[in-house]
Scaffold this motif. Structure first.
Motif: not given
Length: 520
Positions: A159-162, A171-178, A199-207
């Motif tokens: 889930n990437l924030p707008e 104030e920006k929403d943070q990215a999340s991954a399930s 670590n793999l997921v954290k470095t693949a998705v920005p912020n």
């Protein structure tokens, strides 16, 4: 042609008639075995051997692979409900390479390759691009996780924030991954591998931080270690329990390796219970010591010495007091005497050895330990019990050397060691069953050897008997029939005798002809 065939048939029939019954049986059996062997070898080498080429395919990938195989007229077999595809072993490598080059197997993930195909000539809208980008990002992360050891299948949802220029960073929403991960049967990832997933997921998705990543499996949630901001307490507790179990298991194995050959592994039960201190202490020491070989003195850094002398008049002297208030023989002051004084001071500054020690003690300290050993009563004599008790006492004393307890106290150490002699609940039946099993196995082995030997002896004896019977059937000396040609003057009578001999006894007639031919 027919005459030759008839002669061959008559020759074979004659050869078959001259053979004995046993020879006919052996010849027929040999021909049957040879024919069966040829049939089996032909069937074995002519059949198609299939090899597993694809497995764990979803419906989309399986359909794509089947279309490719049908188009190239390659035979295949489906197993595991269509999730696995087998192809001929000779073409398995080729099929894998070509299917991989064409991108037929994607495990349900799209990847960034989707931007290369199906692009509109007028471009795409921002909304369409965002959907494609998210799906591609999910697919790429899924491919990376599927390539890890022991991973069978994964599902990723990011889930990437707008983005907006009007919102601040806070104030920006943070990215999340399930992420849902399925592992191969019997495989359990270690904590380092779980941290690698994070670590793999954290470095693949920005912020994206580790706190916003959730990884689960059918066995439960996979938590990150404290280094990544995960549940450090739970991870530390699990690590401590593993260390304690490993220590107890190693100590138990050492005791079993020592006592097993003495009393027998089946007559020994060992239980080890320990208490380990996992606290990690850090101590700072600041020491000041004198210099060696310097009379316990330090180095003189500075020294200051002051000398003061003073001289003045004194009021003592005069006539001894005679008044009522005067002291007898004490002279009255007349101010005519002089006085002097001297003052000396010395200040010395020394420098000593200053030692700063930072001591960090290990967290794994054995605080307490108890060992209980159960031995079969029949194997535990008083002398053996005393020897085993002495061995366990020495072992516990050495393990508790750094615990702070008084290990020289025999009474204290004796309370931590117990040697129990009892009749095991399953000892009698198990021993009997084991003995019977061994006896039965030995008996079965001897019976098998005897049976094989008997069969071999019977076959050899049968062969010898058949050879003896064949030798008995053959005449000891071939006696060929004779015809006295000299006493017979009429050729007609000779011819009739020969025809009669040929009809009644053809074998003897043939032998007679052979004899004539040899004589000539």
């Amino acid at each position: 042609m027919n005459e030759k065939f008839v002669r061959y048939r008559q020759a074979v029939a004659g050869y078959w008639n001259r053979m004995g019954k046993s020879q006919k049986i052996w010849l027929g059996a040999s021909a049957g075995v040879l024919l069966l062997t040829v049939i089996l070898l032909t069937a074995f080498f002519s059949r198609t051997h299939y090899e597993l080429a694809f497995q764990n395919l979803d419906n989309t990938d399986a359909a794509a692979v089947l279309n490719y195989l049908d188009g190239n007229k390659i035979p295949y077999r489906l197993t595991d409900g269509g999730q696995s595809i087998l192809v001929p072993a000779a073409e398995a490598a080729k099929v894998k390479v070509e299917a991989g080059s064409e991108g037929l197997v994607q495990n349900g993930s799209i990847g960034f390759d989707a931007f290369n195909d199906g692009s509109s000539m007028f471009g795409s809208t921002d909304r369409e691009f965002d959907v494609k980008y998210r799906n591609a990002l999910n697919g790429e992360i899924q491919k990376l996780l599927n390539g890890m050891q022991g991973v069978e299948q994964t599902k990723v949802l990011v889930n990437l924030p707008e983005e907006s220029v009007f919102l601040s960073t806070d104030e920006k929403d943070q990215a999340s991954a399930s992420i849902m991960m399925t592992f191969k049967p019997g495989y359990r990832p270690a904590q380092k591998e779980i941290d690698g997933y994070y670590n793999l997921v954290k470095t693949a998705v920005p912020n994206l931080s580790a706190d916003n990543i959730t990884i689960t499996s059918p066995q439960g949630e996979l938590l990150a270690s404290g280094e990544l901001g995960g549940a450090a307490g739970a991870t530390a507790l699990e690590t401590h329990l593993q260390i304690q179990r490993k220590y107890e298991l190693d100590l138990k194995q050492k005791i079993q390796q020592f006592l097993g050959p003495i009393v027998g592994q089946n007559n020994l039960v060992v239980n080890v219970s320990s208490s380990i201190n996992f606290d990690k202490k850090t101590t700072d020491e600041h020491l000041v010591t004198p210099l060696d070989n310097n009379n316990n003195n330090g180095i003189i850094v500075s020294e200051q010495q002051d000398n003061k002398t003073a001289t003045g008049s004194s009021g003592a002297g005069g006539v001894a007091g005679t008044g009522q208030t005067d002291i007898p023989t004490y002279q009255a002051a007349d101010g005519s005497g002089t006085t002097s004084s001297e003052e000396n001071s010395r200040t010395t500054n020394y420098e000593f050895n200053r030692i700063n020690n930072q001591i960090e003690s290990g967290p794994y300290v054995i605080q307490d330990l108890s060992v209980s050993v159960g031995i079969e009563q029949s194997r535990l004599t008083p002398q053996a019990k005393a020897d085993i008790n002495a061995f366990l006492t020495s072992l516990v004393r050495s393990q508790l050397a750094g615990s702070g307890q008084n290990v020289s106290d025999d009474t204290l150490i004796a309370k931590k060691v117990s040697v129990i002699g009892q009749t095991f609940a399953d000892s009698g039946p198990a021993g009997t069953a084991s003995g019977l099993s061994t006896a039965w196995m030995a008996g079965i082995g001897l019976a098998a050897v005897a049976l094989i030997g008997g069969l071999g002896y019977a076959i050899i004896r049968k062969r010898r008997r058949s050879e003896q019977l064949q030798e008995a059937d053959l005449p000891a000396k071939l006696e060929y029939p004779t015809i006295d040609l000299e006493s017979v003057n009429d050729e007609t009578q000779v011819r009739k005798q020969l025809e009669t001999l040929a009809k009644r006894k053809p074998d003897e007639f043939v032998n007679l002809l052979r004899t004539w031919l040899v004589d000539e």
